[in-house]
Design a protein around this motif. Structure first.
Motif, PDB file in Angstrom:
ATOM      1  N   PRO A 213      75.028  74.683  65.357  1.00  0.00           N
ATOM      2  CA  PRO A 213      73.922  74.136  66.155  1.00  0.00           C
ATOM      3  C   PRO A 213      73.039  73.218  65.318  1.00  0.00           C
ATOM      4  CG  PRO A 213      74.059  76.534  66.380  1.00  0.00           C
ATOM      5  CD  PRO A 213      74.945  76.149  65.248  1.00  0.00           C
ATOM      6  N   SER A 214      72.436  72.231  65.970  1.00  0.00           N
ATOM      7  CA  SER A 214      71.561  71.315  65.243  1.00  0.00           C
ATOM      8  C   SER A 214      70.391  72.054  64.608  1.00  0.00           C
ATOM      9  CB  SER A 214      71.043  70.220  66.186  1.00  0.00           C
ATOM     10  OG  SER A 214      70.322  70.795  67.274  1.00  0.00           O
ATOM     11  N   GLY A 215      69.951  73.165  65.224  1.00  0.00           N
ATOM     12  CA  GLY A 215      68.839  73.929  64.689  1.00  0.00           C
ATOM     13  C   GLY A 215      69.153  74.638  63.374  1.00  0.00           C
ATOM     14  N   LEU A 216      70.444  74.712  63.013  1.00  0.00           N
ATOM     15  CA  LEU A 216      70.825  75.319  61.747  1.00  0.00           C
ATOM     16  C   LEU A 216      71.102  74.277  60.666  1.00  0.00           C
ATOM     17  CD1 LEU A 216      73.161  78.303  62.778  1.00  0.00           C
ATOM     18  CD2 LEU A 216      70.860  78.411  61.805  1.00  0.00           C
ATOM     19  N   ALA A 217      70.985  73.004  61.022  1.00  0.00           N
ATOM     20  CA  ALA A 217      71.192  71.947  60.028  1.00  0.00           C
ATOM     21  C   ALA A 217      70.159  72.084  58.911  1.00  0.00           C
ATOM     22  CB  ALA A 217      71.087  70.573  60.684  1.00  0.00           C
ATOM     23  N   GLY A 218      70.610  72.033  57.685  1.00  0.00           N
ATOM     24  CA  GLY A 218      69.716  72.201  56.542  1.00  0.00           C
ATOM     25  C   GLY A 218      69.372  73.634  56.224  1.00  0.00           C
ATOM     26  N   LEU A 219      69.981  74.579  56.941  1.00  0.00           N
ATOM     27  CA  LEU A 219      69.675  76.002  56.738  1.00  0.00           C
ATOM     28  C   LEU A 219      70.920  76.782  56.312  1.00  0.00           C
ATOM     29  CD1 LEU A 219      67.360  76.639  59.839  1.00  0.00           C
ATOM     30  CD2 LEU A 219      66.694  76.042  57.494  1.00  0.00           C
ATOM     31  N   ILE A 220      71.843  76.086  55.684  1.00  0.00           N
ATOM     32  CA  ILE A 220      73.067  76.746  55.230  1.00  0.00           C
ATOM     33  C   ILE A 220      72.883  77.336  53.836  1.00  0.00           C
ATOM     34  CG2 ILE A 220      75.526  76.482  54.814  1.00  0.00           C
ATOM     35  CD1 ILE A 220      74.721  76.058  57.713  1.00  0.00           C
ATOM     36  N   LEU A 221      72.485  76.484  52.888  1.00  0.00           N
ATOM     37  CA  LEU A 221      72.306  76.914  51.498  1.00  0.00           C
ATOM     38  C   LEU A 221      70.865  76.703  51.057  1.00  0.00           C
ATOM     39  CD1 LEU A 221      75.420  75.410  49.648  1.00  0.00           C
ATOM     40  CD2 LEU A 221      75.087  77.767  50.387  1.00  0.00           C
ATOM     41  N   PRO A 222      70.349  77.557  50.197  1.00  0.00           N
ATOM     42  CA  PRO A 222      69.004  77.331  49.655  1.00  0.00           C
ATOM     43  C   PRO A 222      68.938  75.996  48.912  1.00  0.00           C
ATOM     44  CG  PRO A 222      69.783  79.543  49.135  1.00  0.00           C
ATOM     45  CD  PRO A 222      70.954  78.812  49.691  1.00  0.00           C
ATOM     46  N   GLY A 223      67.889  75.217  49.195  1.00  0.00           N
ATOM     47  CA  GLY A 223      67.665  73.979  48.476  1.00  0.00           C
ATOM     48  C   GLY A 223      68.501  72.796  48.920  1.00  0.00           C
ATOM     49  N   VAL A 224      69.283  72.943  49.992  1.00  0.00           N
ATOM     50  CA  VAL A 224      70.125  71.845  50.488  1.00  0.00           C
ATOM     51  C   VAL A 224      69.595  71.407  51.844  1.00  0.00           C
ATOM     52  CG1 VAL A 224      72.447  71.144  51.187  1.00  0.00           C
ATOM     53  CG2 VAL A 224      72.141  72.711  49.247  1.00  0.00           C
ATOM     54  N   VAL A 225      69.134  70.163  51.934  1.00  0.00           N
ATOM     55  CA  VAL A 225      68.472  69.685  53.146  1.00  0.00           C
ATOM     56  C   VAL A 225      69.493  69.230  54.186  1.00  0.00           C
ATOM     57  CG1 VAL A 225      66.440  68.987  51.841  1.00  0.00           C
ATOM     58  CG2 VAL A 225      68.273  67.333  52.246  1.00  0.00           C
ATOM     59  N   ALA A 226      69.012  69.109  55.426  1.00  0.00           N
ATOM     60  CA  ALA A 226      69.864  68.694  56.537  1.00  0.00           C
ATOM     61  C   ALA A 226      70.461  67.319  56.275  1.00  0.00           C
ATOM     62  CB  ALA A 226      69.058  68.680  57.838  1.00  0.00           C
ATOM     63  N   GLY A 227      71.726  67.172  56.655  1.00  0.00           N
ATOM     64  CA  GLY A 227      72.402  65.891  56.521  1.00  0.00           C
ATOM     65  C   GLY A 227      73.084  65.671  55.191  1.00  0.00           C
ATOM     66  N   THR A 228      72.921  66.607  54.249  1.00  0.00           N
ATOM     67  CA  THR A 228      73.570  66.460  52.946  1.00  0.00           C
ATOM     68  C   THR A 228      75.086  66.515  53.107  1.00  0.00           C
ATOM     69  OG1 THR A 228      71.698  67.530  51.832  1.00  0.00           O
ATOM     70  CG2 THR A 228      73.781  67.427  50.632  1.00  0.00           C
TER      71      THR A 228
END
Length: 243
Positions: A213-228
Motif C-alpha cells: 500500500p502507498s501508506g507503507l511507502a518509506g516504512l519498510i526499513l529504519p532510515g530508508v525514505v519513501a521512493g528509495t
C-alpha cells in the motif's frame, strides 16, 4: 588331519564369524532405528484458534487446536519449521518469540482470515510497541493467505520496536527474512511504524501476489525514505523495485 577335516573346521569357523557379523549388524541397525525414532520431527504442522483453542488441552490439530501462535512455535523443536494455520482471525497485542524456529503463518485459502496487529506497552517501557515477531538465531517468517492489519499509530514517540518483524540482542539473526504470499496489507489509520525493526545487518523481503500500500511507502526499513530504489540499499535483498 585329513583335508576333509580341515575344510570342515574352516567352514565351522567361517560360519561362526558370519553369525557374529550378522549379530553385530542387527544390533547396529536396531540402535540406528531407535535413534531415528527418538529424534524430534523438525517440521511441525499446527492449527490455531484463538476462540475455542487451548494451549493446555489442545493438541494442535484442526479438531483440537492451540489457542496461540506462540504455543505452536514452542511445540516445534529448536531450529525446526512451524507451519501454523489460523482457523479464525487472530489479534496480536504482544511479541511472538520465534526462538530460532522458521514460522510459516497462514490462513486457509480463500478463508478471509486476518492477522490484526495492535499496540501495547512492553513491560517497563513508556513508548508503545505493536504486535510483532521477535527473531533470533536462524528464524524466518513466511506469511500467506492472510490480511495483515496494521494499527493506527498513537501520537507522539514510538518504540524503535514498533514494527512487524525485528531482532534484538546477541541472538538477532545475521540475515533477517520475511515473505508475504497472497496477502493483503491493510492500514486501519495512519501507521507510523515499520515492517522491519533495527539490529540486523542484512534484510530479505519478498512480496508475491501481495501489493504494498502507498501508506507503507518509506516504512519498510529504519532510515530508508519513501521512493528509495531498492538497488541502492546494499543491506537489502528484495523483489520490490523501490521502498
Amino acid at each position: 588331519m585329513s583335508l576333509e577335516t580341515e575344510i570342515a573346521a574352516l567352514t565351522a569357523v567361517n560360519n561362526k564369524l558370519v553369525d557374529t557379523v550378522n549379530g553385530k549388524m542387527a544390533a547396529i541397525n536396531a540402535a540406528v532405528a531407535a535413534a531415528i525414532s527418538a529424534a524430534p520431527e523438525m517440521y511441525r504442522t499446527f492449527f490455531v484458534d484463538p476462540v475455542v483453542g487451548s494451549d493446555t488441552e489442545g493438541q494442535g490439530s484442526a479438531a483440537s487446536p492451540f489457542k496461540t501462535i506462540q504455543k505452536a512455535i514452542n511445540a516445534t523443536p529448536l531450529g525446526g519449521r512451524c507451519d501454523a494455520t489460523l482457523l479464525k482471525d487472530f489479534s496480536l497485542s504482544t511479541h511472538i518469540s520465534l526462538n530460532g524456529r522458521k514460522l510459516a503463518l497462514r490462513g486457509e485459502l480463500n478463508a478471509g482470515r486476518k492477522l490484526i496487529l495492535n499496540e501495547f506497552m512492553f513491560e517497563g517501557e513508556t513508548l508503545p510497541r505493536m504486535g510483532s515477531f521477535w527473531h533470533s538465531d536462524g528464524s524466518t517468517l513466511d506469511i500467506s493467505n492472510l490480511t495483515v492489519s496494521f494499527p493506527a499509530s498513537s501520537p507522539g514517540d514510538l518504540s524503535a520496536y514498533y514494527c512487524l518483524s525485528f531482532g534484538s540482542g546477541t541472538s538477532a539473526p545475521i540475515f533477517h527474512q520475511l515473505r508475504f504470499y497472497n496477502c493483503t496489507l491493510e492500514l486501519r489509520g495512519t501507521f507510523r511504524g515499520r515492517i522491519f525493526g533495527p539490529n540486523t545487518g542484512l534484510y530479505g523481503l519478498q512480496m508475491s501476489s501481495t501489493v504494498l500500500p502507498s501508506g507503507l511507502a518509506g516504512l519498510i526499513l529504519p532510515g530508508v525514505v519513501a521512493g528509495t530504489k531498492s538497488e541502492t540499499i546494499p543491506h537489502l535483498i528484495t523483489n520490490l523495485s523501490s521502498l
